[in-house]
Scaffold this motif. Structure first.
Motif, PDB file in Angstrom:
ATOM      1  N   VAL A 101       0.862  -1.179   0.000  1.00  0.00           N
ATOM      2  CA  VAL A 101       0.000   0.000   0.000  1.00  0.00           C
ATOM      3  C   VAL A 101       0.898   1.228   0.000  1.00  0.00           C
ATOM      4  N   GLY A 102       0.480   2.268  -0.711  1.00  0.00           N
ATOM      5  CA  GLY A 102       1.303   3.461  -0.840  1.00  0.00           C
ATOM      6  C   GLY A 102       1.620   4.107   0.499  1.00  0.00           C
ATOM      7  N   THR A 103       0.693   4.023   1.453  1.00  0.00           N
ATOM      8  CA  THR A 103       0.906   4.628   2.766  1.00  0.00           C
ATOM      9  C   THR A 103       2.106   4.017   3.468  1.00  0.00           C
ATOM     10  N   PHE A 104       2.223   2.693   3.416  1.00  0.00           N
ATOM     11  CA  PHE A 104       3.352   2.016   4.053  1.00  0.00           C
ATOM     12  C   PHE A 104       4.645   2.340   3.317  1.00  0.00           C
ATOM     13  N   ALA A 105       4.568   2.422   1.989  1.00  0.00           N
ATOM     14  CA  ALA A 105       5.766   2.704   1.197  1.00  0.00           C
ATOM     15  C   ALA A 105       6.331   4.076   1.544  1.00  0.00           C
ATOM     16  N   THR A 106       5.478   5.112   1.549  1.00  0.00           N
ATOM     17  CA  THR A 106       5.971   6.468   1.802  1.00  0.00           C
ATOM     18  C   THR A 106       6.189   6.746   3.285  1.00  0.00           C
ATOM     19  N   GLY A 107       5.381   6.103   4.133  1.00  0.00           N
ATOM     20  CA  GLY A 107       5.455   6.400   5.561  1.00  0.00           C
ATOM     21  C   GLY A 107       6.474   5.593   6.332  1.00  0.00           C
ATOM     22  N   TRP A 108       6.928   4.469   5.758  1.00  0.00           N
ATOM     23  CA  TRP A 108       7.902   3.648   6.494  1.00  0.00           C
ATOM     24  C   TRP A 108       9.027   3.126   5.619  1.00  0.00           C
ATOM     25  N   LEU A 109       8.687   2.497   4.495  1.00  0.00           N
ATOM     26  CA  LEU A 109       9.674   1.729   3.739  1.00  0.00           C
ATOM     27  C   LEU A 109      10.719   2.584   3.040  1.00  0.00           C
TER      28      LEU A 109
END
Length: 308
Positions: A101-109
């Protein structure tokens, strides 16, 4: 001669000549003479019993048989070339394909990709983002990082961390909000999960506005950007938007949170775990373990099933 024993040099000579439509240019690419290329093609035509080229006054033209053969050879030689390119300094570069999910990509990964590369110098990560609707088999994914309750048919699901939702808006709007009841006078931005605001108001212990007004988004990243531009108030996982909070683009008017799901690392139960998959999974869980020890990240409930 059996067609399964066609000389590889002859197939390569045809593929290059068909791309170049010139024996001279093919010879330059292959670093052989034009006569050698012509001999290889003639040999191949004799084995197959067909003509592959029509000789023109200037250059070549493919016959129908040549047109049929070219894409197969181009793809095959391309795959061979791509595989050989993955050998480096005595190592074979493996690939792991992860959908998230884009949220996990930008917010953590994304902030940790440099650390991943240093820990796994011979592992290539292919990252595909989505809006939480991933087709592991259809998209050729080794893993999919999803938000939800861990229940996806036919998948193994390993919990990463919980992601409770809380309201976010611009600091200017937050300054005008004194109690959860005040939210009813503002546009409430919504995701495709229609019950999120309703459940937040329950957690806040106040009545839900009689009519929820707002836009609907399929991406928390886009919804957060809309909130940062003053369009309205969004329910977002605070853990994924720390950068926006620190920069002052987004503010939390209230500390009230509602826990509706967690992030999970999922894979097909039928998928054999490759060394590349094991390396990515081990790195990901190791990073989260270190961070949890430092900041006590919230985790899914102990009685919540990890595999469904």
């Amino acid at each position: 001669m059996a067609k399964t024993h066609v000389p590889l040099n002859a197939l390569r000579a045809f593929e290059v000549s068909a791309r170049q439509l010139s024996l001279t240019r093919a010879g330059l690419e292959l670093r052989v003479t034009q006569a050698a290329v012509s001999h290889q093609i003639k040999s191949l035509e004799e084995i197959l019993g067909v003509r592959l080229f029509r000789r023109l006054p200037r250059g070549l033209a493919l016959t129908d048989e040549g047109q049929a053969l070219l894409p197969v050879l181009s793809e095959s030689f391309g795959r061979i070339r791509a595989t050989l390119d993955r050998f480096e300094n005595g190592h074979f570069r493996e690939v792991v394909t992860v959908g998230t999910v884009g949220t996990f990509a930008t917010g953590w990964l994304l902030d940790r990709l440099d650390a991943f590369g240093k820990a796994n110098p011979y592992l290539d990560l292919r990252l595909l983002t989505n809006n939480n609707r991933a087709d592991l088999a259809g998209e050729g994914l080794d893993y999919a990082i999803r938000y939800g309750d861990g229940s996806w048919h036919g998948t193994e699901a390993v919990p990463l961390f919980a992601a409770p939702l809380t309201p976010f808006c611009t600091p200017e709007i937050a300054a005008r909000l004194t109690a959860p009841d005040d939210l009813g006078a503002h546009m409430l931005l919504r995701s495709y999960r229609a019950d999120e605001w309703s459940r937040w108001f329950v957690a806040a212990g106040v009545p839900e506005p009689s009519r929820l007004r707002g836009l609907t988004f399929d991406s928390s990243v886009t919804m957060a950007e809309a909130a940062a531009r003053g369009v309205g108030i969004a329910l977002l996982p605070a853990r994924m938007f720390e950068t926006e909070q620190k920069s002052g683009r987004l503010a939390r008017p209230f500390d009230i949170e509602v826990e509706l799901g967690s992030y999970w690392l999922t894979s097909l139960k039928s998928r054999h775990e490759t060394p590349a998959m094991q390396a990515f999974k081990g790195w990901l869980l190791g990073q989260l373990s270190k961070e949890k020890n430092r900041r006590r990240l919230p985790s899914p409930a102990a009685d919540e099933p990890a595999i469904e």
